[in-house]
Design a protein around this motif. Sequence first.
Motif, PDB file in Angstrom:
ATOM      1  N   ARG A 185      -6.319  -1.133  -8.663  1.00 44.87           N
ATOM      2  CA  ARG A 185      -6.900  -1.798  -7.495  1.00 44.87           C
ATOM      3  C   ARG A 185      -6.024  -1.715  -6.243  1.00 44.87           C
ATOM      4  O   ARG A 185      -6.176  -2.493  -5.324  1.00 44.87           O
ATOM      5  CB  ARG A 185      -7.230  -3.255  -7.808  1.00 44.87           C
ATOM      6  CG  ARG A 185      -8.269  -3.404  -8.876  1.00 44.87           C
ATOM      7  CD  ARG A 185      -8.633  -4.836  -9.060  1.00 44.87           C
ATOM      8  NE  ARG A 185      -9.469  -4.948 -10.239  1.00 44.87           N
ATOM      9  CZ  ARG A 185     -10.039  -6.047 -10.614  1.00 44.87           C
ATOM     10  NH1 ARG A 185      -9.868  -7.142  -9.929  1.00 44.87           N
ATOM     11  NH2 ARG A 185     -10.782  -6.070 -11.689  1.00 44.87           N
ATOM     12  N   ARG A 186      -5.116  -0.781  -6.255  1.00 45.68           N
ATOM     13  CA  ARG A 186      -4.287  -0.563  -5.079  1.00 45.68           C
ATOM     14  C   ARG A 186      -4.923   0.548  -4.246  1.00 45.68           C
ATOM     15  O   ARG A 186      -5.838   1.226  -4.690  1.00 45.68           O
ATOM     16  CB  ARG A 186      -2.874  -0.176  -5.501  1.00 45.68           C
ATOM     17  CG  ARG A 186      -2.184  -1.312  -6.236  1.00 45.68           C
ATOM     18  CD  ARG A 186      -0.801  -0.951  -6.678  1.00 45.68           C
ATOM     19  NE  ARG A 186       0.060  -0.742  -5.523  1.00 45.68           N
ATOM     20  CZ  ARG A 186       1.178  -0.049  -5.570  1.00 45.68           C
ATOM     21  NH1 ARG A 186       1.581   0.515  -6.693  1.00 45.68           N
ATOM     22  NH2 ARG A 186       1.913   0.123  -4.491  1.00 45.68           N
ATOM     23  N   LYS A 187      -4.417   0.736  -3.057  1.00 44.19           N
ATOM     24  CA  LYS A 187      -4.939   1.776  -2.176  1.00 44.19           C
ATOM     25  C   LYS A 187      -3.803   2.687  -1.725  1.00 44.19           C
ATOM     26  O   LYS A 187      -2.633   2.314  -1.770  1.00 44.19           O
ATOM     27  CB  LYS A 187      -5.607   1.134  -0.960  1.00 44.19           C
ATOM     28  CG  LYS A 187      -6.846   0.345  -1.356  1.00 44.19           C
ATOM     29  CD  LYS A 187      -7.551  -0.207  -0.159  1.00 44.19           C
ATOM     30  CE  LYS A 187      -8.776  -0.948  -0.664  1.00 44.19           C
ATOM     31  NZ  LYS A 187      -9.620  -1.414   0.394  1.00 44.19           N
ATOM     32  N   HIS A 234      -6.952   8.617   5.964  1.00 45.97           N
ATOM     33  CA  HIS A 234      -7.885   7.840   5.140  1.00 45.97           C
ATOM     34  C   HIS A 234      -7.099   6.791   4.363  1.00 45.97           C
ATOM     35  O   HIS A 234      -5.955   7.027   3.996  1.00 45.97           O
ATOM     36  CB  HIS A 234      -8.568   8.676   4.047  1.00 45.97           C
ATOM     37  CG  HIS A 234      -9.221   9.926   4.468  1.00 45.97           C
ATOM     38  ND1 HIS A 234     -10.128  10.008   5.474  1.00 45.97           N
ATOM     39  CD2 HIS A 234      -9.112  11.190   3.986  1.00 45.97           C
ATOM     40  CE1 HIS A 234     -10.548  11.256   5.585  1.00 45.97           C
ATOM     41  NE2 HIS A 234      -9.933  11.988   4.703  1.00 45.97           N
ATOM     42  N   VAL A 235      -7.751   5.711   4.071  1.00 46.91           N
ATOM     43  CA  VAL A 235      -7.239   4.774   3.075  1.00 46.91           C
ATOM     44  C   VAL A 235      -8.198   4.883   1.902  1.00 46.91           C
ATOM     45  O   VAL A 235      -9.412   4.688   2.057  1.00 46.91           O
ATOM     46  CB  VAL A 235      -7.180   3.326   3.621  1.00 46.91           C
ATOM     47  CG1 VAL A 235      -6.749   2.368   2.532  1.00 46.91           C
ATOM     48  CG2 VAL A 235      -6.227   3.256   4.815  1.00 46.91           C
ATOM     49  N   ILE A 236      -7.661   5.271   0.748  1.00 42.50           N
ATOM     50  CA  ILE A 236      -8.509   5.544  -0.406  1.00 42.50           C
ATOM     51  C   ILE A 236      -8.080   4.711  -1.610  1.00 42.50           C
ATOM     52  O   ILE A 236      -6.915   4.325  -1.725  1.00 42.50           O
ATOM     53  CB  ILE A 236      -8.481   7.051  -0.767  1.00 42.50           C
ATOM     54  CG1 ILE A 236      -7.046   7.530  -1.020  1.00 42.50           C
ATOM     55  CG2 ILE A 236      -9.132   7.879   0.321  1.00 42.50           C
ATOM     56  CD1 ILE A 236      -6.945   8.966  -1.480  1.00 42.50           C
ATOM     57  N   PRO A 237      -9.008   4.421  -2.521  1.00 39.27           N
ATOM     58  CA  PRO A 237      -8.656   3.680  -3.738  1.00 39.27           C
ATOM     59  C   PRO A 237      -7.643   4.463  -4.569  1.00 39.27           C
ATOM     60  O   PRO A 237      -7.649   5.690  -4.583  1.00 39.27           O
ATOM     61  CB  PRO A 237      -9.972   3.549  -4.493  1.00 39.27           C
ATOM     62  CG  PRO A 237     -11.037   3.886  -3.520  1.00 39.27           C
ATOM     63  CD  PRO A 237     -10.418   4.756  -2.468  1.00 39.27           C
ATOM     64  N   TRP A 238      -6.805   3.737  -5.269  1.00 39.17           N
ATOM     65  CA  TRP A 238      -5.806   4.347  -6.131  1.00 39.17           C
ATOM     66  C   TRP A 238      -5.823   3.617  -7.445  1.00 39.17           C
ATOM     67  O   TRP A 238      -6.827   3.032  -7.825  1.00 39.17           O
ATOM     68  CB  TRP A 238      -4.442   4.303  -5.418  1.00 39.17           C
ATOM     69  CG  TRP A 238      -3.388   5.173  -6.022  1.00 39.17           C
ATOM     70  CD1 TRP A 238      -3.508   6.464  -6.406  1.00 39.17           C
ATOM     71  CD2 TRP A 238      -2.045   4.803  -6.310  1.00 39.17           C
ATOM     72  NE1 TRP A 238      -2.321   6.932  -6.894  1.00 39.17           N
ATOM     73  CE2 TRP A 238      -1.399   5.928  -6.847  1.00 39.17           C
ATOM     74  CE3 TRP A 238      -1.314   3.636  -6.157  1.00 39.17           C
ATOM     75  CZ2 TRP A 238      -0.061   5.921  -7.233  1.00 39.17           C
ATOM     76  CZ3 TRP A 238       0.010   3.633  -6.529  1.00 39.17           C
ATOM     77  CH2 TRP A 238       0.629   4.768  -7.065  1.00 39.17           C
ATOM     78  N   ASP A 254      -2.663   4.961   1.576  1.00 39.99           N
ATOM     79  CA  ASP A 254      -2.817   5.282   2.991  1.00 39.99           C
ATOM     80  C   ASP A 254      -2.423   6.757   3.117  1.00 39.99           C
ATOM     81  O   ASP A 254      -1.245   7.094   3.111  1.00 39.99           O
ATOM     82  CB  ASP A 254      -1.892   4.380   3.807  1.00 39.99           C
ATOM     83  CG  ASP A 254      -2.035   4.590   5.297  1.00 39.99           C
ATOM     84  OD1 ASP A 254      -2.706   5.541   5.717  1.00 39.99           O
ATOM     85  OD2 ASP A 254      -1.442   3.780   6.049  1.00 39.99           O
ATOM     86  N   MET A 304       0.853  -1.165   0.000  1.00 41.87           N
ATOM     87  CA  MET A 304       0.000   0.000   0.000  1.00 41.87           C
ATOM     88  C   MET A 304       0.906   1.238   0.000  1.00 41.87           C
ATOM     89  O   MET A 304       1.857   1.325   0.763  1.00 41.87           O
ATOM     90  CB  MET A 304      -0.903  -0.002   1.230  1.00 41.87           C
ATOM     91  CG  MET A 304      -1.887   1.116   1.230  1.00 41.87           C
ATOM     92  SD  MET A 304      -3.035   1.157   2.644  1.00 41.87           S
ATOM     93  CE  MET A 304      -3.656  -0.485   2.734  1.00 41.87           C
TER      94      MET A 304
END
Length: 152
Positions: free
Chosen positions: A82-84, A75-79, A86, A1
């Motif tokens: 399909r990765r995220k 926040h942890v958000i979509p990137w 932090d 992440m």
Amino acid sequence: MRKKLRVAAYAVCVRDGQLLLARSPAADGGHEWVLPGGGMDHGEHPNDTVVRELEEETGYHVEVTGFLGMDSIHHVIPWRHRRKVDQHGLRLVYEARIVGGELRNEIGGSTDMAAWHPLDDVPGLTRVGLIDIALRLWRERPVVGRVEHSPK
């Protein structure tokens, strides 16, 4: 992440019982009111960030008159792929007063309008949560420079 830290500086400008705000496009396609301010450039002092961002977003020249505190969000958000991400944001909140310039809207930037709003009308605006946090910092002036988040 992937981990990302973003540091930004914002200003509470109150004059004659009104708060200076900027309008920004919202994620849902509408608009929301934000505090004037934004991300620090690498090597820039946060006081200079506030002065620069207020001039860009509102047309006003300001003097920073105090440091009110800070807010930390995570926040942890979509990137991509399909990765995220932090993401940790540190938001520094200053008090500033207008010393020159004229109110105008930003062109080609992150906001599209700047306006004064009566403090009593702010709770009825579509706004980001940082406005409520910043106003609490401005009103309460906590010695530790922090207020707890409260639900909207």
